[in-house]
Structures are given as structure tokens and as C-alpha cells.
Design a protein around this motif. Structure first.
Motif, short mmCIF file in Angstrom:
data_model
loop_
_atom_site.label_atom_id
_atom_site.label_comp_id
_atom_site.label_asym_id
_atom_site.label_seq_id
_atom_site.Cartn_x
_atom_site.Cartn_y
_atom_site.Cartn_z
N HIS A 123 0.94 -0.95 0.43
CA HIS A 123 0.08 -0.28 0.21
C HIS A 123 1.09 1.51 0.08
O HIS A 123 1.29 1.35 0.94
CB HIS A 123 -0.97 -0.16 1.52
CG HIS A 123 -1.68 1.09 1.55
ND1 HIS A 123 -2.51 1.87 0.54
CD2 HIS A 123 -1.30 2.06 2.75
CE1 HIS A 123 -2.75 2.75 0.66
NE2 HIS A 123 -2.18 3.45 2.10
N ASP A 124 0.76 2.02 -1.49
CA ASP A 124 1.91 3.23 -0.91
C ASP A 124 2.75 3.42 -0.98
O ASP A 124 3.67 4.25 -0.06
CB ASP A 124 0.88 4.45 -0.27
CG ASP A 124 -0.61 4.62 -0.97
OD1 ASP A 124 -0.82 4.37 -2.16
OD2 ASP A 124 -1.37 4.88 -0.46
N GLY A 125 3.72 2.22 -1.12
CA GLY A 125 5.04 2.27 -1.34
C GLY A 125 5.67 1.55 -0.07
O GLY A 125 6.75 0.81 1.12
N GLU A 126 4.78 0.83 1.17
CA GLU A 126 4.87 0.23 2.55
C GLU A 126 4.07 -0.71 2.28
O GLU A 126 2.99 -1.18 1.39
CB GLU A 126 4.59 0.70 3.45
CG GLU A 126 3.04 1.25 3.99
CD GLU A 126 2.30 2.60 4.95
OE1 GLU A 126 2.90 2.05 5.78
OE2 GLU A 126 1.47 3.05 5.15
N LEU A 127 4.82 -2.24 3.32
CA LEU A 127 3.69 -2.98 3.77
C LEU A 127 3.35 -3.17 4.69
O LEU A 127 3.80 -2.93 6.10
CB LEU A 127 4.96 -4.10 3.78
CG LEU A 127 5.85 -4.68 2.37
CD1 LEU A 127 6.98 -5.63 3.13
CD2 LEU A 127 4.88 -4.98 1.30
#
Length: 799
Positions: A15-19
């Protein structure tokens, strides 16, 4: 023996560059909610704030160590992917999916590395398919008929628009050698006390197992069978003596037996399969008679008046529906004396726990194939998916004795004929080939022990209108949409598969769902949680035919719930009194998927509306009702006895005035044979039209009561309600509340959630004559004061 490694832990959502931690089973919405990235979509108007989720692509990943199995084959098995996904293991693309209603199996032998599941937006796929097959009409402004996904996730006239994505069922590795069991199809029949199971076994073999002699064994109820075969299929026949039959609730016990199938290579066991089955017969009587085409279910040769309820997915975010939640909801159905659950065609094939519970509880299951309220293209890529899905689920569900009917669709033949589809389609396909061709062929091939119906409503052929009251199944929606509920008495359909009336959810449910507003019938949150076209207008029109519409919200809330219960009572009492011409009612609907004004008897927070308590009375084995005659409007008495024993009772009829003074009385002893209806005209002097606004009729028999008021409530001269209260602690957190009437109290209702959000009461609507009392047990409310109880009590008041 086959080894299994669960893979339900350790997943991440990108999600938007994060896990973000991801739950499997689960979905994007629940994962984002758990991570605090979105507000609860069921509160206020938050549904609109999360609409972007359904328009995006999403990725799930899991770091997998090398599995290192000594077996010849390793499969990666997904029981359910929602919906359009590409599955990659390491650098290898294992395959793609386009159907949430199917199971998927991929060969992962010798592969390792990260496991990635990339989901394409359901909207992207639906719009792609629509571009291939062309536009088709539907009744909701979403493209749900172009993708094999839960249609109601795109919104319905009771549900939010939350099309999600995710791994919605379990995932695992299966390691195996030589051969595995691919499918088991048990055809279960019974003759007398002898149960017969014809086990159709299909296996998959490795290259090393090709042509190798294998041994299949099956056991059930003391019977055994064994065969040796070298192909990919085998049939074993078992005959078990002295078996007990499985019966629907109210007709007998739910005897079940373990059916076990094993596959072996010599003495080495390769795989095993086990289910609990039940021995029973099921027939659908549809032979035309003098008045049309019946639609009568018979189990073990016993014709039934079906006491049913329609089932929708219990949560739009369906992975939150656990086995415990299924049990709670289905026990609520049992408590309402429901004996059949129709799994409606805009939802899903429910999870195994649902059908296991129906087997256990004796709840018959009518299973729709997932098609509803739309023209469905019959071209590829949909047609192949639909055939694969149907085959998968027929085989999965057929061991369940509770499953008694396959149904092709919800309302699509009706839509084609009456909703302008035929002109819009201009010859394009719309699903008829599925309902009258593909699906009955699959059922006849795979599960010939059960009946199939092409749709609901459906008259049986195009010789009659699809929704003809005299032929087959009927949906009664003109009454809710356009008329007073008294119009339910205008017809006697052969089987009423849908009818209903709306009401708001419980007060505590509204307070939780709309915490930031002052409640009013037309407040912003109430309107957002009303998804039906002109729903509030229909509520108002239904209310104002009987009552002056109040300005006070609490009063409006009580009266709309009262009208819902009365409307359903009017229909069921009328139709049950016409058994066996009418062979069942399936009320729309048992449950809700979120907090909403709807037709449900149990609201989205699991609280029972007054309708639920009323269904318990209406669907009891014994029902007493006063029915206006078809022509002159004068009531008649009907005693319905659906039990297996004769009903001998003293029927007491009284004509009373508004003070409770008795003007006329009649009593007689009546015996109603089992499974029959006894009707009798009212004796002379029991009714008069001269004082219609001041007199009413009461019938009593064995604790059952029916009342008849000859005019609308707003025209009747009700006294100002007066009653006494007594509140007593009963132990174990329960409270006993006695209400004693000093005047006529019509449709008295204690709303327990006004005492405490978690409180429940054991009674619903009750009519008391002057001097009578009712005892209500409340759980979960501590010990309220008499004044607190008084604030939670409602009844009909003078205009």
C-alpha cells in the motif's frame, strides 16, 4: 500420504510503498481498516470516503522458504481468490484467475521464492469484458454481470458499494505422490431403511502413477465397498441397512453418517476424503393441476409448507463472516421457526461451515446459482468460467442433506419479460442459455438426486408469464412498491419465493452507525443508510395509510417497525391459510450485511427487529388467524396445524368495545388433523359495521391470539394507553418485566436495546386487553428502573 502445509500466516499488503500486515482469509478493506488507514465504511457516510479502493489494483505477498518436499508433486491451492489475480511464485507465473466462486490449484513442484498475488480492479476487468461482449441491461448502475464476483459487493438496494479484492479463503501447499483424490461425488438415496450411496471418485495422477492399479475404499453406516482401478475414475456402491433418515427441523431428527473414502497404492495410503451425509429423499411436485402449476417440496415423501427466509451475504466484507457468526445467525433463523434458507443469487455460494450448520440444525437450503437482476452475456470469456464454477460448486455442496434445490437465477426471466430488457438486447444473449440449458445439464449430470428450477420467479415455461401467481414461484413486490399491505390477500400464489416490507434497524444499531447526528427519518445518515429507490417515500406511504405520520423520530421508528411486522403477518397468515394450494413463503429477508433500513428481520448488527419475533409466531407449527373473506370482507377464522399430531382446542371468539366490554362471545371445540388447515365462518352476531371504529374481534386458542380491527388505526377510537409496570431481578443478569394493561394495549413493544445496547427480550409485539398482563424477560440490561422501562415501551396510541 498427502501432506498439507497451511499458508495463511505472514502475508503483506502493498500500500503506497509500504507493507501492511494482511489477514488470510481477508480482503483489502479489512486489512486497511485494521492498519488504521481508512475509516469504518459502515459508519456515517464513510462508504463514499473509501470508494477509491475498488478502483485500484492491489498486491499481496508472502515470503516462502523452499518447501523441500520428498513427494513427486507440490500444488499451491487457493480455495478462493477475489477476483482477478495473477499468481507468481519466485520468477514463475503460475496462472491467472477471473472468478471468486472457484477453487484454484497450481503446480508448484520444484519452485520457490516469494509468493505474489496481484489483483486487478474488478471495475477494470468488468469494463474490459463489457468491451468484448457488448452492453447488457441490469437493474443497478454497476457492471457486476461482466465479472464472476459477488454481485452485491457492487451495491444493492440494501447494501453498500464496496467491491473489494483479496485472498478470501484459505491457501495451502499440498504435497503428494502417485495420485490424489480430485473429486468425490456421493449420490445419496434411501429406500425404506436402506441407504444407498453411489460414490463417484475422480483422481489425478503423477507421471509416475499413470496406469498404476490403485485401491479405493469407502465406508458409511457399517457398509463397505472397495475397488481396484487403473484409470482416472471409479464408482463404489454402498448399501447400509437400518439407517435413520435426515429430516428438516420440525419433522424429525437430523441423522447423519460419516462417509469416508480412501485412496491407496497397495497398502500405502495416498489420500483420504470424509464428509457427513444424511439419507433422505427430496422431490419437487410440479405436475399441473386444475388451477395451475404447483411448486411443492416434499422431503421423505412428506409435502411441506415451506417456512422460509431469504439469505444475503451476512457482511459485504464477507471474510468477517466466521463459523461462529454463521451459527448465531442460523440459530436466529431457527428461533424464528424458519425451516428453509434460500441462498440468494446476488451473493455467493456460502462457505462450508454454513451448510454444515444447516445440516445440523435441520434447515433446508435452496441454493441459487449466482445470477441476479441483470442480463448476463453467454459469450466467452464468461461462459467457460460459469461452467467451471457450476461444476466446482455442485460437487462441493452435494454431500449436504440440507441442500434440496438448485435454482438458476434471481428474477432474470422476469426482467427479460417485464423490465424492458428484450427491446434493449435486440437479440443479444442474456443468460437464458445458462438457466434453461447449461445449468440444468450440469445438475442432471453431476447431482441427479436433487431438483432444479430455472429461476425465481419462474412459471415453469414461457407458456405462462414468469411471475404468474398460478404457476410455479412468485415474487410479490407490487405491494411494497405501490400498495397497502392488505393487498397481499388479493392473490394466492402457488409458492411465494420473495416478498417483504422495509423498516429501520434497531435504535442501538442506528446510534452506533450514525454517532454524529440527531436522528430523524430524513437526516443525512438515515438517508445514506437507505439504499432503496424512494425507500423513505415507500415507508411513509405505507405508514400514512394506517397512522398519522409522527414528527417524533422514536415514534416514527416504532411505527415503521410495526408496519413491517404487520405487513409480513398479513401475507403469511393469508397464504398459510390456503395450504396446500400455496406451498410456501420465503420472506425477504432474514439478515443484513451492514446497518441499513431494509426488509431484514435481523439488522446489520445482529439485533432482532419486531419482525423476527413475529416470524416466530407466524411460522410456528400452530397458527391462529382471522382472515377477511375474499369477497364480502367479513373475517373467517383459520387454524393452521403443521404439526404431526392432531390439534384439539377450544376456540373462543369475542366481540369487544374499546373499554374491553364484551358484546358477543362464541366458543367451540375444534380438532384440526395433522398438516392441515381448518377454516370456519364467524357465527352470527360476532361482527357489526355500526360501530366499526369502536369494536374489534379477538380469537383465542391454546395461548394463541388473533385480533381483527375493521378500520385503519387512525380511524379507530383507541383509548389513551395506560399500564402498570413491575421490574424484578431474575438472576444471571436477567430482568423480568411485567406489564399489566389498564386499557386496551395494541401491539405493545418493549425495545430492549433502549435499556442497554446489548440487551435482548424474549417477546415482541403483544396485544393486551384491559386487566391482562405480559411477562417479558430481558437479558443484558442490569436492573433498569420502572421509568427507564417506560421510556422503552411503545404501543398504538389514539390519533
Amino acid at each position: 500420504m498427502k501432506d498439507t502445509t497451511p499458508l495463511d500466516q505472514g502475508w503483506n499488503l502493498h500500500h503506497d510503498g509500504e507493507l501492511l500486515p494482511a489477514a488470510v482469509p481477508g480482503c483489502v478493506h479489512t486489512d486497511l481498516l485494521a492498519a488504521g488507514r481508512i475509516p469504518d465504511p459502515y459508519l456515517d457516510a464513510n462508504e463514499l470516503e473509501v470508494a477509491w479502493i475498488g478502483r485500484r489494483d492491489w498486491t499481496y505477498s508472502l515470503d516462502l522458504p523452499a518447501h523441500g518436499s520428498a513427494h513427486e508433486r507440490t500444488d499451491l491451492v487457493f480455495d478462493g481468490l477475489d477476483t482477478v489475480a495473477t499468481v507468481t511464485l519466485g520468477d514463475t507465473v503460475l496462472g491467472a484467475t477471473r472468478n471468486m466462486h472457484r477453487r484454484y490449484r497450481f503446480d508448484a513442484t520444484g519452485l520457490g521464492g516469494p509468493l505474489t498475488v496481484r489483483f486487478t480492479s474488478a471495475y477494470t476487468e468488468a469494463e474490459r469484458v463489457r468491451g468484448i461482449v457488448g452492453e447488457r441491461p441490469n437493474e443497478y448502475p454497476e457492471p457486476f454481470q461482466y465479472i464472476r464476483k459477488m454481485a452485491s459487493s457492487f451495491g444493492w438496494d440494501w447494501g453498500p458499494t464496496l467491491p473489494t479484492a483479496g485472498i478470501w479463503k484459505s491457501v495451502r501447499y499440498e504435497h503428494w505422490s502417485t495420485a490424489r483424490i480430485a473429486d468425490v461425488r456421493p449420490l445419496v438415496t434411501v429406500d425404506g431403511a436402506t441407504g444407498r450411496v453411489e460414490v463417484h471418485l475422480t483422481v489425478e495422477r503423477t507421471a509416475g502413477g499413470a496406469g498404476r492399479p490403485l485401491t479405493a475404499r469407502a465406508t458409511v453406516a457399517g457398509a463397505e465397498a472397495e475397488t481396484v482401478f487403473d484409470g482416472d475414475s471409479a464408482v463404489l456402491v454402498l448399501e447400509a441397512a437400518d439407517v435413520e433418515r435426515w429430516w428438516p427441523r420440525g419433522y424429525g431428527d437430523q441423522a447423519r453418517y460419516e462417509l469416508a473414502v480412501t485412496l491407496a497404492d497397495g497398502e500405502h495410503r495416498l489420500d483420504a476424503w470424509q464428509r457427513r451425509i444424511g439419507f433422505r429423499t427430496v422431490e419437487l411436485h410440479r405436475t399441473p393441476d386444475a388451477t395451475g402449476t404447483p411448486f411443492t417440496l416434499a422431503v421423505n415423501g412428506e409435502p411441506l409448507f415451506v417456512r422460509g427466509a431469504n439469505w444475503i451475504p451476512d457482511d459485504t466484507l464477507i471474510t468477517r463472516v466466521t463459523p461462529a457468526r454463521y451459527r448465531t445467525r442460523l440459530l436466529q433463523a431457527v428461533d424464528a421457526n424458519v425451516d428453509l434458507i434460500r441462498v440468494w443469487g446476488g451473493g455467493i455460494y456460502e462457505q462450508d461451515a454454513f451448510y454444515d450448520l444447516c445440516d445440523e440444525l435441520g434447515l433446508l437450503v435452496w441454493q441459487d446459482f449466482p445470477f441476479a437482476c441483470a442480463a448476463y452475456p453467454e459469450e466467452q470469456p464468461l461462459r467457460g468460467e460459469i461452467e467451471a464454477e457450476a461444476r466446482d460448486n455442485v460437487v462441493r455442496l452435494m454431500p449436504h442433506p440440507s441442500l434440496v434445490l438448485w435454482n438458476g437465477n434471481n428474477e432474470n426471466q422476469w426482467g427479460f419479460r417485464d423490465w424492458g430488457w428484450e427491446e434493449k438486447l435486440d437479440g443479444d444473449s442474456w443468460g437464458e442459455g445458462y438457466y434453461l440449458g447449461l445449468l440444468p445439464r450440469i445438475v442432471a449430470e453431476l447431482d441427479p438426486t436433487r431438483p432444479y428450477s430455472a429461476g425465481s420467479p419462474w412459471s415453469g415455461s414461457w407458456d405462462h408469464h414468469p411471475n404468474d401467481v398460478d404457476h410455479g414461484t412468485h415474487h410479490s413486490w407490487d405491494v411494497w412498491n405501490r400498495q397497502d399491505y392488505a393487498e397481499y390477500r388479493a392473490t394466492v400464489p402457488r409458492f411465494v419465493a420473495e416478498f417483504g416490507w422495509q423498516a429501520p434497524p434497531a435504535h442501538a444499531t442506528l446510534r452506533r452507525a450514525l454517532p454524529h447526528e440527531t436522528l430523524a427519518a430524513d437526516s443525512p445518515g438515515m438517508l445514506h443508510h437507505q439504499k432503496a429507490h424512494d425507500g423513505n417515500g415507500k415507508l411513509r406511504r405505507g405508514l400514512e395509510r394506517h397512522f398519522d405520520v409522527p414528527d417524533d423520530f422514536d415514534r416514527w421508528h416504532y411505527l415503521t417497525q410495526l408496519i413491517q411486522a404487520r405487513a409480513i403477518a398479513t401475507g403469511i397468515e393469508h397464504w398459510r391459510s390456503h395450504w396446500p394450494h400455496c406451498a410456501g413463503t420465503i420472506v425477504w429477508q432474514l439478515n443484513d450485511c451492514w446497518p441499513v433500513s431494509s426488509w431484514a428481520a435481523v439488522d446489520g448488527d445482529g439485533r432482532r427487529k419486531p419482525l423476527h419475533h413475529e416470524l416466530r409466531r407466524l411460522y410456528a407449527d400452530r397458527l391462529l388467524t382471522l382472515q377477511p373473506a375474499d369477497r364480502d370482507g367479513a373475517p373467517r377464522t383459520a387454524l393452521v396445524n403443521q404439526s404431526a399430531e392432531p390439534w384439539t382446542t377450544t376456540l373462543r371468539l369475542r366481540r369487544l368495545d374499546t373499554t374491553g366490554r364484551q358484546l358477543a362471545e362464541h366458543a367451540e371445540e375444534i380438532t384440526v388433523p395433522p398438516r392441515t388447515v381448518h377454516q370456519l365462518p364467524l357465527p352470527d352476531g360476532m361482527l357489526t359495521d355500526q360501530e366499526a371504529s369502536k369494536e374489534y374481534l379477538v380469537a383465542d386458542a391454546d395461548g394463541l391470539r388473533a385480533v381483527h380491527f375493521p378500520v385503519a388505526d387512525k380511524e379507530f377510537a383507541y383509548p389513551r394507553p395506560e399500564f402498570d409496570l413491575d421490574v424484578t431481578a431474575a438472576g444471571d443478569g436477567a430482568v423480568d418485566i411485567r406489564i399489566t394493561a389498564r386499557t386496551l394495549l395494541r401491539d405493545l413493544l418493549l425495545q430492549p436495546d433502549r435499556l442497554h445496547a446489548d440487551a435482548t427480550a424474549d417477546r415482541g409485539l403483544t396485544t393486551l386487553l384491559p386487566g391482562e398482563h405480559v411477562d417479558i424477560r430481558v437479558h443484558g440490561a442490569d436492573t433498569p428502573s420502572a421509568e427507564q422501562v417506560r421510556q422503552a415501551v411503545f404501543c398504538v396510541e389514539p390519533s
